[in-house]
Design a protein around this motif. Structure first.
Motif, PDB file in Angstrom:
ATOM      1  N   TYR A  31     -66.567 -29.789  -1.461  1.00  0.00           N
ATOM      2  CA  TYR A  31     -66.117 -29.514  -0.091  1.00  0.00           C
ATOM      3  C   TYR A  31     -66.393 -30.688   0.846  1.00  0.00           C
ATOM      4  N   LYS A 140     -65.402 -25.142 -13.358  1.00  0.00           N
ATOM      5  CA  LYS A 140     -65.532 -23.953 -12.489  1.00  0.00           C
ATOM      6  C   LYS A 140     -65.621 -22.637 -13.279  1.00  0.00           C
ATOM      7  N   ILE A 170     -72.415 -21.350  -3.315  1.00  0.00           N
ATOM      8  CA  ILE A 170     -71.121 -22.009  -3.077  1.00  0.00           C
ATOM      9  C   ILE A 170     -70.984 -22.280  -1.583  1.00  0.00           C
ATOM     10  N   PHE A 297     -55.726 -15.971   2.673  1.00  0.00           N
ATOM     11  CA  PHE A 297     -57.068 -16.547   2.791  1.00  0.00           C
ATOM     12  C   PHE A 297     -57.021 -18.064   3.042  1.00  0.00           C
ATOM     13  N   LYS A 300     -56.565 -20.316   6.441  1.00  0.00           N
ATOM     14  CA  LYS A 300     -57.646 -20.677   7.380  1.00  0.00           C
ATOM     15  C   LYS A 300     -57.610 -22.171   7.654  1.00  0.00           C
ATOM     16  N   PRO A 330     -68.097 -19.990   5.844  1.00  0.00           N
ATOM     17  CA  PRO A 330     -69.338 -19.976   5.049  1.00  0.00           C
ATOM     18  C   PRO A 330     -70.542 -19.408   5.798  1.00  0.00           C
ATOM     19  N   ILE A 333     -70.242 -15.810   5.404  1.00  0.00           N
ATOM     20  CA  ILE A 333     -70.510 -15.427   4.000  1.00  0.00           C
ATOM     21  C   ILE A 333     -72.019 -15.308   3.792  1.00  0.00           C
ATOM     22  N   GLU A 494     -63.142 -11.376   1.996  1.00  0.00           N
ATOM     23  CA  GLU A 494     -63.493 -12.299   0.908  1.00  0.00           C
ATOM     24  C   GLU A 494     -64.702 -11.777   0.134  1.00  0.00           C
ATOM     25  N   LEU A 522     -59.091 -17.781 -11.292  1.00  0.00           N
ATOM     26  CA  LEU A 522     -58.882 -18.960 -10.441  1.00  0.00           C
ATOM     27  C   LEU A 522     -57.405 -19.331 -10.367  1.00  0.00           C
TER      28      LEU A 522
HETATM   29  C1  LIG Z   1     -61.527 -19.758  -3.530  1.00  0.00           C
HETATM   30  C2  LIG Z   1     -62.684 -19.771  -4.380  1.00  0.00           C
HETATM   31  C3  LIG Z   1     -62.350 -18.889  -5.507  1.00  0.00           C
HETATM   32  C4  LIG Z   1     -64.010 -19.228  -3.837  1.00  0.00           C
HETATM   33  C5  LIG Z   1     -65.047 -20.151  -3.307  1.00  0.00           C
HETATM   34  N1  LIG Z   1     -64.801 -20.413  -1.914  1.00  0.00           N
HETATM   35  C6  LIG Z   1     -65.594 -19.931  -0.978  1.00  0.00           C
HETATM   36  O1  LIG Z   1     -66.562 -19.252  -1.230  1.00  0.00           O
HETATM   37  C7  LIG Z   1     -65.266 -20.291   0.474  1.00  0.00           C
HETATM   38  N2  LIG Z   1     -65.774 -19.260   1.348  1.00  0.00           N
HETATM   39  C8  LIG Z   1     -65.866 -21.651   0.787  1.00  0.00           C
HETATM   40  C9  LIG Z   1     -65.387 -22.322   2.037  1.00  0.00           C
HETATM   41  C10 LIG Z   1     -66.199 -23.243   2.638  1.00  0.00           C
HETATM   42  C11 LIG Z   1     -65.785 -23.945   3.756  1.00  0.00           C
HETATM   43  C12 LIG Z   1     -64.540 -23.720   4.275  1.00  0.00           C
HETATM   44  C13 LIG Z   1     -63.714 -22.814   3.682  1.00  0.00           C
HETATM   45  C14 LIG Z   1     -64.117 -22.115   2.543  1.00  0.00           C
HETATM   46  C15 LIG Z   1     -65.257 -21.449  -4.092  1.00  0.00           C
HETATM   47  O2  LIG Z   1     -65.117 -22.519  -3.536  1.00  0.00           O
HETATM   48  O3  LIG Z   1     -65.667 -21.341  -5.243  1.00  0.00           O
END
Ligand SMILES: CC(C)C[C@H](NC(=O)[C@@H](N)Cc1ccccc1)C(=O)O
Length: 623
Positions: A31, A140, A170, A297, A300, A330, A333, A494, A522
């Motif tokens: 990320y 992954k 994550i 989703f 965003k 996050p 989350i 989510e 995935l």
């Molecule tokens: C999409 C993936 C299967 C799940 C996971 N993603 C997340 O948990 C997101 N909430 C992370 C995120 C962080 C910052 C900005 C947006 C999303 C993954 O990456 O495994």
């Protein structure tokens, strides 16, 4: 007891500590790099917005397609452990390639601060991104499934908690990196000339990937490492192919029907394999409607961020940039997962409700639809407060004795742009030769002004009186805080959908296809991303709020279909089914030895009936 040689701490195998730390560092790496990628394309490689966006989305989609490759390699050849090690090396090399590609000094022979051979930087960064997509996608499905493997048969509760903690890691990793790497990028660095420090912004994620690999290797002696069981994917494809062919050959009514079309493979294939394929197909069938959730989703990062650019990000002491709003996800989350796990789910259970995984996923979808309704309502508010063009510059040209310039204030997060960033007060220096004077004024997000400078301006004096600011476009009046409800609902969705789905994909997969089902899960994310591109291209709905409502309605429709499919789904315990099959096959072997000369056809029939009984016994629970 866990399955590996690992010590057990508070009922959890110690080995999973290394796995969750590995995930934290890997997600930081992924990320963190992704956060500055589009800006790197735009300002370092000097691509236009369209090319930068397309390459960015292609890269993200590729990251969710490569899990299939990783899963096949892991389940049928190298095993999960070795696959994670090898692909992590590929991944780290890719990240290093990105960091090196961003060192402008390498090709800046004339030392003017811009690379002389852009081809070198483009080629190296594309190779880097390809390796990263291969690495991140490839490992992954393996890391999640490998974590799940560490738990014993009777550790369902602990395994569920593991998947929640895994998800927290994550988001912990991604939250930190999306805050840190943009700050690193904004620094200036270089040997001959100072430029924005993309190499550092990519270098730190590269270092974190190396840390992820080292941590994973340190845990090596403690893991339970399930052996790969041959080329399972090839066997699965051949078995399905044979079942279809055999069914077609026996299409005439004279042949008795079989309970399941896969049973037509019984003449040639192991009954255990057939049962395992049935389990996987059942889950994959259930996945068909799921991409729609990801379609909503993943907006965003695109539509919602664009919406934020038309909003006011002034939070008093804190000025939030539109793309920084994404960190709300996050953050929520990290708050919601523990609340759900320790409060909401136990409370629901206490009320006597059986909130099964598929019910949770259904509710998750509905919450995502609600999030989009909230986004539509915010959009309507923005549209109502639409900025009016108060003046147009050509009209002003008729004024006498003035020169004018136009200034737009945008809520943008990049400091490479010449745009003035959302500031309460900006100061301009007006210069003529060696003379200058300063002019200060207040701005709002998204506003646009034309400044009239009187030709009689005398430098040295206060130029505040010689400049008139006319507001062309009003500042954004709808506050970014109004996006919080939509972020809340999509994140709650989510938690219910994604965290549950991750665990569901593991628990319903036969032992030799755990990584394959994770990859299937995935894959729904990849398809969801493609749907965004297709709908955005095809629908071309003029009103943004209407597009949000369309997406929400589509998800509700898909959710109804999913709940019907889920109603007919029967939960299975793959380990139990596999154990029963193995036991029965052993008994049959004994039987065969004692009763030689039995007609093969009869045996197949009887076995088939018995197998169905075993399978039916183990698949009692509905939705
Ligand atoms: C999409 C993936 C299967 C799940 C996971 N993603 C997340 O948990 C997101 N909430 C992370 C995120 C962080 C910052 C900005 C947006 C999303 C993954 O990456 O495994």
């Amino acid at each position: 007891m866990g399955k590996g040689k690992s010590k057990v701490v508070c009922g959890y195998p110690l080995s999973i500590f290394f796995i969750v730390v590995n995930e934290f560092c890997e997600r930081f790496s992924y990320y963190g790099m992704r956060a500055v990628l589009v800006l790197y394309f735009k300002y370092f490689l000097r691509w236009d917005d369209d090319l930068a966006t397309s390459i960015y989305h292609t890269f993200v989609a590729l990251c969710y397609l490569t899990p299939i490759l990783g899963a096949i390699v892991a389940d049928s050849w190298l095993g999960k452990f070795k696959t994670i090690i090898y692909l992590s090396i590929v991944y780290a090399v890719g990240q290093v390639a990105m960091a090196v590609s961003a060192i402008h000094d390498i090709t800046d022979s004339d030392r003017d601060g811009t690379p002389d051979s852009m081809t070198f930087h483009i080629v190296l960064s594309m190779v880097g991104l390809f390796l990263i997509a291969l690495g991140t996608g490839g490992i992954k499905p393996c890391v999640a499934a490998f974590g799940g493997d560490q738990f014993g048969e009777h550790q369902d509760r602990q395994r569920r908690t593991f998947f929640s903690v895994f998800y927290l890691c994550i988001n912990g990793g991604s939250l930190l990196s999306t805050i840190i790497t943009p700050v690193l990028r904004a620094q200036e660095c270089g040997i001959y000339s100072k430029q924005k420090c993309y190499s550092l912004a990519f270098g730190v994620p590269a270092a974190l990937m190396v840390v992820a690999l080292v941590v994973f290797i340190i845990g090596s002696g403690m893991y339970y490492k399930a052996e790969p069981q041959g080329n399972i994917m090839l066997d699965v494809c051949k078995c399905i192919g044979f079942a279809i062919k055999n069914r077609y050959r026996h299409r005439s009514k004279q042949y008795p029907k079989r309970q399941h079309w896969m049973d037509w493979a019984e003449e040639k294939y192991d009954k255990l394999l057939i049962a395992q394929i049935k389990m996987v197909l059942k889950v994959l069938f259930l996945y068909i409607p799921l991409p729609m959730f990801w379609t909503l989703f993943d907006q965003k990062g695109s539509r919602w961020t664009l919406q934020a650019t038309t909003m006011d990000g002034n939070f008093g002491a804190l000025v939030i940039q539109p793309d920084q709003m994404q960190t709300v996800n996050p953050i929520l989350i990290l708050t919601l997962v523990p609340i759900m796990d320790s409060l909401i789910y136990p409370l629901i259970k206490k009320c006597g409700l059986n909130f099964t995984p598929l019910k949770r996923m259904t509710v998750g979808m509905l919450l995502a639809a609600i999030a989009f309704v909230c986004a539509a309502l915010v959009q309507i508010q923005i549209d109502v407060s639409t900025k009016q063009l108060l003046h147009s510059s050509p009209y002003i040209l008729s004024g006498q004795g003035f020169i004018y310039f136009k200034l737009t204030i945008k809520g943008k997060a990049n400091s490479d742009s010449t745009t003035v960033h959302n500031t309460d007060k900006a100061t301009f220096t007006l210069r003529s030769g060696s003379q200058s004077c300063e002019y200060s004024t207040n701005f709002g997000f998204g506003s646009s002004y034309t400044f009239f400078i009187h030709s009689t301006l005398v430098f040295g004096s206060n130029c505040q009186d010689s400049v008139t600011a006319v507001e062309d476009i009003k500042p954004n009046s709808v506050h970014m805080a109004l996006q919080i409800p939509q972020y809340f609902f999509i994140t709650a969705g989510e938690v219910m959908f994604s965290v549950t789905g991750l665990e569901f994909s593991y628990s319903q997969a036969p032992s030799n296809m755990k990584a394959v089902l994770q990859a299937g899960w995935l894959f729904t994310v990849a398809i969801g991303n493609f749907i965004v591109l297709i709908v955005a291209e095809l629908a071309k709905i003029p009103k943004q709020w209407a597009e949000y409502v369309l997406f929400a309605s589509l998800l509700v429709a898909v959710c109804v279909i999913f709940s019907i499919m889920a109603y007919f789904y029967t939960y299975i315990d793959p380990t139990e089914i596999e154990a029963q099959f193995k036991k029965k096959i052993n008994e049959d072997d004994e039987d065969d030895k004692s009763k030689p000369g039995k007609a093969e056809v009869e045996m197949v029939k009887r076995d088939s009936i018995k197998c169905h009984d075993e399978y039916d016994k183990a698949t009692q629970t509905k939705m």
